[in-house]
Design an enzyme around this catalytic site. Structure first.
Site, PDB file in Angstrom:
ATOM      1  CD  GLU A   1      -1.738  -2.363   1.577  1.00  0.00           C
ATOM      2  OE1 GLU A   1      -0.542  -2.600   1.917  1.00  0.00           O
ATOM      3  OE2 GLU A   1      -2.629  -3.220   1.642  1.00  0.00           O
TER       4      GLU A   1
ATOM      5  CG  PHE B   1      -9.908  -9.952  10.547  1.00  0.00           C
ATOM      6  CD1 PHE B   1      -8.688 -10.338  11.098  1.00  0.00           C
ATOM      7  CD2 PHE B   1     -10.050  -9.989   9.169  1.00  0.00           C
ATOM      8  CE1 PHE B   1      -7.641 -10.751  10.289  1.00  0.00           C
ATOM      9  CE2 PHE B   1      -9.009 -10.403   8.346  1.00  0.00           C
ATOM     10  CZ  PHE B   1      -7.800 -10.778   8.914  1.00  0.00           C
ATOM     11  CD  GLN B   2      -7.293  -7.582   6.967  1.00  0.00           C
ATOM     12  OE1 GLN B   2      -8.168  -7.336   6.136  1.00  0.00           O
ATOM     13  NE2 GLN B   2      -6.111  -8.059   6.627  1.00  0.00           N
TER      14      GLN B   2
ATOM     15  CE  LYS C   1     -17.814  -7.282   3.161  1.00  0.00           C
ATOM     16  NZ  LYS C   1     -17.563  -8.595   3.774  1.00  0.00           N
TER      17      LYS C   1
ATOM     18  CG  MET D   1      22.610  12.564   4.125  1.00  0.00           C
ATOM     19  SD  MET D   1      23.800  13.665   3.341  1.00  0.00           S
ATOM     20  CE  MET D   1      22.840  14.332   1.981  1.00  0.00           C
TER      21      MET D   1
END
Lengths: 173, 591
Positions: free
Chosen positions: B50, B112-113, B162, B479
């Site tokens: 993502e 969940f999630q 959802k 760096m």
């Protein structure tokens, strides 16, 4: 220096956290914050008491203006204003102290809103010094509980000329 | 007609003119993906992480100026995209990210999630929405695109539970948006602009300090006009590159921590700083108390919070850079008298002296190891006529690219400025390539940064995004190593990348092409070979490991106190040694 900021904000899910998060995320200080809906139920008024140098206050005002849910921001303390805070104080009272507690409440034009054989609950409204004064006087009797609302404030209407109005910041993003 | 939330989502995107979205599915967004799967108007580019989807949206937005769009799932999908949101927020990039959410009835139940998407994204978005009712979905999407792309642009998150994607509602897309707490100021105060014009007319050593706002507002033409009319030199921030032609005689290049000597000296000794769409970031100001000690400051910015946040400003102008410059140019055209070139001569004599005294430089031994600057400069020279879009990751290679790649046009520069996010470059380049299929898109990456999002190689192969990734491979977090050289007595704590992968094989494993350039003499041919390959290419370029990036203003230092090269007592192996820096042959010094 202490500033009292009054802001109108969308009365919806998450608005308060946007303001609170702005203060915590940028390390600004909140002394007190009170919020409740206005006559228009879709708008809440929020009174925030904060401290900081002028540069910080300028940033706070600008950052608050930038929050999309915030509709208007006014630094009330820029000019004349009235402020009030309410406290509920539950005082422990032995039989010999009960009259003294009532006397103190009376002097401060406070109300007794609950009573039990060993306590009074006193409601007092005023500016911060007044509330601090009654707390100081009641403390020797024994304060069992204390809650304060935080301050609410409003700009004064001009009594003579229109020059001393609190200055609203133009809403810019 | 009644549509499901998922169909409303699609129809709304079409109304916003969205052609491509970057997406990764999950349980709660399946209904939306199912709808997207059955149409051809909006292309779905499947990413492998993502964060990649978020950066692709950022890259697309930076290159096109239109909001980039990502669609991700709840919970881990959301937490993974946070970095891209934070990056876009710091760099004012308009993106709209749609996140799935558990069904409204389960929100707050630790389903969940589930994650608190609104709470997580609040501090790193311009605004965010939780859509609780399908009837609000279309209007919310309209507002999201409006907020993302107006005023100071920024990321907006729309969280769709959802059940909202499955419920039905009448679809009606609003024509306009009105948000009572949001009305950006576009026109600057005429009175202040007049003051600015007067200050410019009086100034002896003025400098234009321009930032990303010039690019976002499309003010390049007006900036060029202003600079040429008044003969005022131009310093660009990292975000502004391309906003003013890098090769123009009035350009002093980039300023700041790794800016050019002349750009930083010009700021320090200037008597009038004209800041346009820049925010006086600490990488530009250095020590604030010693910043531009002799200068009056004019600050043009669309975001009032940028003004007087870090430095004192004498003439603040809140407004859109382009509109303010148009106004300012009109006044100046009428008032500027005399030959500006003659008027500015003493200032330009000084600037030219600084330019000649300490130009950007490096040594390239034709027999020695490839210097990173040389590689970058050759890529620049060989692609100059092709008007490439250039992305970078974060670190030394980013600064060298900023120094040596003299971009001519706005929106050709994709880099992570404010947040400084390693792993940004490659997916951002893919996002730009998805928007401009026929343009050359280059990514200059470091070996450390590139490894933070290599999984997207396969996305690039599948989606046919022929990005060319040059990996400036010094087997270090360069760096970090440079700071350890300068400030930590050369103790390379966790900056050496030891078991680095074989980038050519890695590219091939994902189905992309790999090219390795090992000798100075092979650089040009290697670049040409990579450019000729039709498809994504990873060009692995092992470079001299210990090159440091100069000039450098140490953190907290003042702008005129630059390090111009390694301190004489710095121990490091010579780049001219015959030993080539192939894998396994690195020499690590311990101080």
């Amino acid at each position: 220096m202490e500033h009292i900021i009054s802001l109108s904000i969308e009365n919806k899910f998450g608005s308060l956290s946007r303001v609170a998060g702005l203060f915590s995320g940028r390390g600004f200080n909140i002394e007190s914050l009170s919020v409740a809906p206005t006559l228009d139920p879709s708008i809440s008024m929020m009174t925030i008491v904060t401290t900081g140098e002028e540069r910080i206050i300028e940033q706070i005002l600008k950052q608050l203006n930038k929050v999309i849910d915030v509709i208007k921001v006014v630094d009330i303390s820029e000019s004349e204003y009235v402020e009030r805070e309410t406290a509920l104080i539950k005082v422990h009272t032995r039989p010999e102290d009960r009259a003294e507690a009532l006397r103190i409440a009376d002097i401060f034009r406070a109300n007794v809103v609950d009573s039990s054989p060993t306590s009074y609950t006193i409601e007092v409204t005023g500016d911060v010094p007044k509330i601090q004064a009654i707390i100081n006087l009641l403390q020797p009797l024994g304060i069992k509980e204390l809650v304060r609302t935080g301050r609410v404030a409003m700009g004064r209407e001009p009594t003579r000329t229109a020059s001393a109005q609190s200055r609203p910041l133009a809403k810019v993003n | 007609m009644q549509l499901t939330g998922a169909e409303i989502f699609l129809e709304s995107l079409k109304r916003e003119g969205v052609k491509t979205i970057f997406a990764l599915p999950g349980g709660v967004v399946l209904k939306i993906f199912d709808v997207l799967h059955q149409q051809k108007d909006v292309e779905v580019i499947l990413t492998r992480h993502e964060q990649g989807a978020g950066f692709m949206a950022v890259g697309s937005a930076k290159a096109t100026g239109k909001p980039g769009v990502a669609l991700i799932t709840s919970g881990p999908g959301m937490t993974n995209v946070i970095t891209a949101l934070a990056d876009a927020y710091m760099d004012s990039v308009p993106i709209v990210v749609f996140s799935g959410q558990v069904p409204t009835a389960l929100i707050g139940n630790d389903a969940f999630q589930e994650a608190d998407n609104i709470g997580l994204s609040r501090p790193c978005t311009k605004y965010n929405f939780l859509v609780k009712d399908v009837n609000d979905l279309a209007a919310t999407i309209k507002e999201a695109f409006y907020i993302a792309s107006t005023g100071r642009p920024g990321p907006v998150l729309v969280d769709i539970p959802k059940d909202v994607s499955m419920d039905k509602a009448e679809f009606k897309y609003p024509d306009s948006v009105s948000i009572r707490g949001y009305s950006p100021t576009y026109d600057g105060s005429k009175w202040k602009i007049k003051q600015a014009a007067e200050a410019i007319a009086k100034a002896k050593r003025p400098i234009l300090y321009v930032g990303g706002g010039v690019v976002f507002s499309g003010a390049s033409k007006e900036l060029l006009e202003l600079a040429e009319m008044t003969q005022i030199p131009v310093d660009m921030t990292l975000m502004a590159l391309g906003g003013f032609p890098g090769n123009h005689p009035l350009s002093l290049g980039m300023l700041g921590m790794h800016g050019t000597y002349v750009a930083n000296m010009a700021m320090h000794y200037s008597d009038l700083v004209i800041a346009v769409g820049a925010r006086f970031d600490d990488r530009v100001t250095g020590k604030v108390s010693e910043f531009c000690p002799q200068a009056k400051v004019i600050h043009i910015d669309i975001d009032p919070t940028s003004i007087r946040k870090n430095v004192h400003v004498d003439i603040p102008i809140v407004g859109d850079c382009k509109r303010v410059l148009v106004e300012l140019n009109t006044i100046l055209q009428a008032t500027v008298n005399g030959n500006q070139r003659d008027l500015r001569k003493p200032w330009w004599d000084q600037l030219h002296a600084w330019q000649t005294e300490h130009p950007l430089q490096y040594d390239q031994d034709p027999e020695g190891q490839i210097k990173p600057q040389y590689l970058i400069e050759r890529v620049y020279k060989l692609t100059e006529g092709l008007d490439p879009i250039v992305s970078t990751d974060v670190g030394q290679h980013q600064m060298w690219t900023a120094q040596f790649f003299k971009l001519a046009n706005p929106r050709t520069w994709l880099t992570s400025g404010g947040l400084g996010t390693m792993g940004f470059g490659f997916p951002a380049a893919m996002g730009a390539q998805a928007a401009y299929r026929n343009r050359l898109v280059l990514c200059i990456a470091g070996d450390g940064s590139f490894q933070m999002n290599t999984q997207e190689l396969v996305s690039a192969v599948v989606a046919k995004l022929p990005v060319k990734v040059f990996v400036i491979n010094n087997r270090f977090h360069g760096m970090v190593r440079q700071w350890q050289d300068l400030f930590y007595d050369g103790r390379y704590a966790s900056s050496y990348l030891d078991q680095y992968p074989d980038f050519v094989k890695l590219a091939e494993a994902y189905g992309a092409a790999g090219v390795r350039i090992e000798k100075v003499g092979d650089v040009d041919a290697g670049i040409q070979e990579a450019l000729s390959i039709d498809g994504p290419v990873v060009i692995d370029v092992p470079v001299y490991q210990y090159e440091n990036c100069y000039p450098m203003i140490p953190a907290g230092g003042s702008n005129h106190e630059m390090l111009l090269g390694d301190p004489p007592d710095l121990k490091k192996p010579s780049p001219t040694g015959k030993k080539s820096s192939q894998q396994g042959q690195d020499t690590i010094l311990t101080a």
